[in-house]
Write a protein that holds these residues in place. Structure first.
Motif, PDB file in Angstrom:
ATOM      1  N   SER A 208       1.956   6.719  -6.904  1.00 12.04           N
ATOM      2  CA  SER A 208       0.924   7.659  -7.338  1.00 12.04           C
ATOM      3  C   SER A 208       1.397   9.093  -7.175  1.00 12.04           C
ATOM      4  O   SER A 208       1.169   9.947  -8.046  1.00 12.04           O
ATOM      5  N   MET A 209       2.065   9.370  -6.056  1.00  7.26           N
ATOM      6  CA  MET A 209       2.594  10.719  -5.847  1.00  7.26           C
ATOM      7  C   MET A 209       3.721  11.012  -6.828  1.00  7.26           C
ATOM      8  O   MET A 209       3.855  12.137  -7.324  1.00  7.26           O
TER       9      MET A 209
ATOM     10  N   GLY B  89       0.829  -1.210   0.000  1.00  9.44           N
ATOM     11  CA  GLY B  89       0.000   0.000   0.000  1.00  9.44           C
ATOM     12  C   GLY B  89       0.856   1.249   0.000  1.00  9.44           C
ATOM     13  O   GLY B  89       0.544   2.240  -0.674  1.00  9.44           O
ATOM     14  N   SER B  90       1.912   1.216   0.767  1.00 10.25           N
ATOM     15  CA  SER B  90       2.806   2.384   0.794  1.00 10.25           C
ATOM     16  C   SER B  90       3.464   2.603  -0.561  1.00 10.25           C
ATOM     17  O   SER B  90       3.593   3.744  -1.041  1.00 10.25           O
TER      18      SER B  90
ATOM     19  N   ARG C 230       2.234   1.718  -3.465  1.00  9.39           N
ATOM     20  CA  ARG C 230       1.219   2.230  -4.399  1.00  9.39           C
ATOM     21  C   ARG C 230       1.025   3.726  -4.206  1.00  9.39           C
ATOM     22  O   ARG C 230       0.904   4.495  -5.168  1.00  9.39           O
ATOM     23  N   LEU C 231       0.981   4.178  -2.937  1.00  6.77           N
ATOM     24  CA  LEU C 231       0.804   5.602  -2.659  1.00  6.77           C
ATOM     25  C   LEU C 231       1.990   6.407  -3.153  1.00  6.77           C
ATOM     26  O   LEU C 231       1.849   7.481  -3.749  1.00  6.77           O
TER      27      LEU C 231
END
Length: 633
Positions: free
Chosen positions: A433-434, A426-427, A429-430
């Motif tokens: 995205s950033m 999850g980290s 993916r975040l």
């Protein structure tokens, strides 16, 4: 599969075939049939002497049989010959009597038919003559141009005169009724000679003749009934005579049979008691062998089947008594099992290993046997008792238990790994995205897109692993199979439209309802249909069919309870799979797709088995693949 015992070989993997002795040649080639439990199956063949030919042995046996049985057969032959002669005489007399009956009935029918035919001809001739006479009279009264009535009238009169000649022949000539008819016909014919006479007397005389003919026709109908009655009387008399002769023959036959039976009973009383003892012993042995679930066969020193029980013939339906174990009456693996079990002689009961044998019939499953052999003395030579114990269910249960243990271990490990991957993923993916928001060049964006695809694949893998590792409880309700299939097709509609795959459904008309989990079974059908579409070329069809089958389950009382199951078949026309792939298709993390997780079909199998169902796959390279799912209704 257990290792096979070392055997004599010619270098090709097949043992040397033994020479065929007189003993084995004399064995009857009995074909395997459906055996009655009371029938003696276990039996031995008596060998002939080594230095004696088959023809000499047979001739000597015929001589012994003739010397021992001739005294008892003579009265039987005499009785049968007497019966045959009596039957022949009765048959001849019966045929003669029936011929007489036929002739008598035929004479009665012929006479009656001749009279009736003559009456009908007379009626036709008189009517024709009257018609011509009337036409002549009418033409004369109107004084019109006369057609050639005289010629036609004379012709009709001539035909009637010819018929009158038949009335003068016996037996009609001596009958007063027919004599009166003849005289009246003559008067009527004379009246038609002159027009004036016909005008004065013709109509009255015609009426007399017509009434007489009608009366005779009515009497003819009564005569027909009399003919039938006489025929019945003649037939009954003949039947009584034949029955009398038959009773005489039966009495004589009963006397002959009683005398013959008494003579045979006297001669063979002692032999019958001996045979009865032997029969009871054979019945006991037969029932003992036939009652065994395991297959038992006696193999002689020449590796030929000397005896076998019904269970053995159910396993090897093409085997015969006297056949060599090297003959081609089963699959190669089954024959190797027999060869290995009999390769060496044993002095005590021995375990020869466990064998997996494919079934000869494609509709049957592979069977597993534990093989045992023990020594057997057959007519002074060393043979073996071969015992095959069917342990298919036990072996399948063992394999299932090992599979469950391995899956449980894999599930625990993979669940832990998935848990450890989920949070960092999850980290990542975040962060990606950033990072996408701060990158503008094309190469960087392509790199980020590649990373995102990898993250998506890992996410799907984590979800599949989580679902596989913790078996979700079923939320069961009454589900319509047709609705379930249609819903699954709706879920893969995008994939169907993308490859333009024609879907052919062959669903039964009957409404099939089961106590199932709608969502989880939808996942099963969606996964298999999607795989079929992916494996098929564009525009290549997928066939979905349903049917109802009946299966059996053991009841507590030892009987059979018949259950109904729904069978769903999903078949494609893709490239198919080889046998190695088919064997591993349901293993976790095994996949033939480039980016597949290898858990889709493993989850499918898990869901189907949770529903007490089964799933099987059949495929060959280049021939497509067929998945068969069976669910209890």
């Amino acid at each position: 599969m257990a290792e096979k015992k070392e055997s004599k070989s010619d270098g090709t993997g097949r043992r040397d075939a033994p020479d065929v002795s007189d003993e084995t040649q004399s064995l009857p080639p009995t074909a395997p049939v459906e055996l009655d439990p009371s029938e003696v199956v276990y039996r031995r063949a008596e060998p002939a002497a080594d230095n004696t030919s088959i023809s000499e042995s047979a001739a000597r046996a015929r001589g012994i049989w003739t010397r021992e049985l001739s005294p008892a057969i003579i009265p039987l032959i005499i009785g049968f010959l007497s019966l045959l002669i009596l039957i022949g005489v009765i048959g001849y007399l019966s045929v003669s009597r029936m011929d007489d009956v036929g002739k008598a009935v035929l004479d009665l029918e012929t006479q009656h038919t001749a009279k009736l035919s003559l009456l009908l001809k007379l009626r036709l001739a008189v009517t024709k003559l009257d018609s011509e006479a009337r036409l002549r009279a009418q033409a004369d009264s109107r004084r019109e141009l006369k057609p050639p009535f005289e010629m036609r009238l004379n012709t009709a009169r001539g035909e009637l005169n010819q018929l009158l000649g038949e009335l003068e022949r016996p037996p009609l000539a001596s009958d007063p009724v027919w004599n009166k008819l003849r005289n009246d016909l003559n008067d009527y014919i004379d009246a038609t000679e002159e027009l004036r006479t016909y005008s004065l007397e013709g109509f009255g005389k015609f009426d007399v003749v017509d009434k007489e003919v009608n009366r005779l026709l009515e009497e003819s109908n009564l005569k027909q009934i009399e003919v039938f009655q006489k025929s019945d009387l003649i037939a009954q008399a003949a039947s009584r005579a034949i029955r009398t002769w038959s009773v005489i023959a039966l009495i004589f036959g009963a006397l002959v049979a009683a005398g013959t039976i008494w003579e045979i009973q006297r001669r063979f009383g002692q032999m019958r008691r001996s045979v009865e003892e032997s029969r009871r012993e054979r019945n006991f042995t037969s029932q003992l062998l036939e009652g065994m679930v395991s297959a038992v066969a006696a193999i002689d020193q020449d590796d030929r089947i000397r005896s076998a029980n019904a269970a053995f013939f159910r396993i090897f339906p093409r085997a015969t008594i006297g056949a060599s174990i090297y003959e081609k009456f089963a699959s190669d693996i089954s024959l190797k099992m027999l060869e290995a079990a009999t390769a060496s002689r044993v002095d005590r009961a021995s375990y020869r290993g466990r064998w997996d044998c494919p079934a000869d019939d494609d509709r049957e499953q592979e069977r597993t046997f534990d093989v045992y052999s023990s020594p057997l003395a057959i007519n002074g030579s060393r043979g073996q008792i071969l015992t095959l114990v069917d342990v298919t269910e036990a072996a399948e249960a063992e394999r299932g238990l090992r599979r469950q243990e391995s899956l449980a271990a894999v599930g625990q490990a993979t669940a832990q790994v998935a848990h450890e991957i989920r949070n960092p993923l999850g980290s990542i993916r975040l962060g990606v995205s950033m990072l996408r928001d701060s990158v503008s060049d094309d190469e960087g964006l392509r790199t980020i897109e590649l990373v995102e695809r990898g993250i998506k694949h890992l996410s799907k893998l984590v979800v599949d692993v989580a679902q596989f590792s913790r078996r979700k409880a079923l939320e069961q309700a009454n589900v319509d199979l047709l609705e379930l299939v249609n819903h699954s097709l709706d879920l893969v509609a995008d994939k169907i439209n993308e490859k333009e795959t024609p879907i052919e459904t062959r669903l039964v008309d009957e409404k099939l309802t089961g106590h199932w989990d709608f969502d989880q079974l939808s996942q099963v059908f969606v996964n298999i249909i999607a795989n079929a579409i992916d494996a098929s070329p564009k525009h290549t069809g997928v066939v979905i069919s349903t049917e109802v089958i009946k299966g059996g389950a053991n009841a507590d009382d030892g009987g059979r309870v018949v259950t109904r199951r729904a069978r769903v078949t999903i078949a494609d026309e893709g490239s198919g799979m080889d046998s190695a792939t088919v064997d591993r298709i349901f293993e976790p993390f095994f996949s033939t797709k480039k980016r597949g997780t290898g858990l889709g079909l493993a989850i499918v199998k898990q869901i189907v088995e949770q529903h007490d169902g089964t799933i099987n796959v059949a495929s060959r390279p280049g021939e497509g693949t067929r998945f068969v799912i069976e669910l209890p209704l």
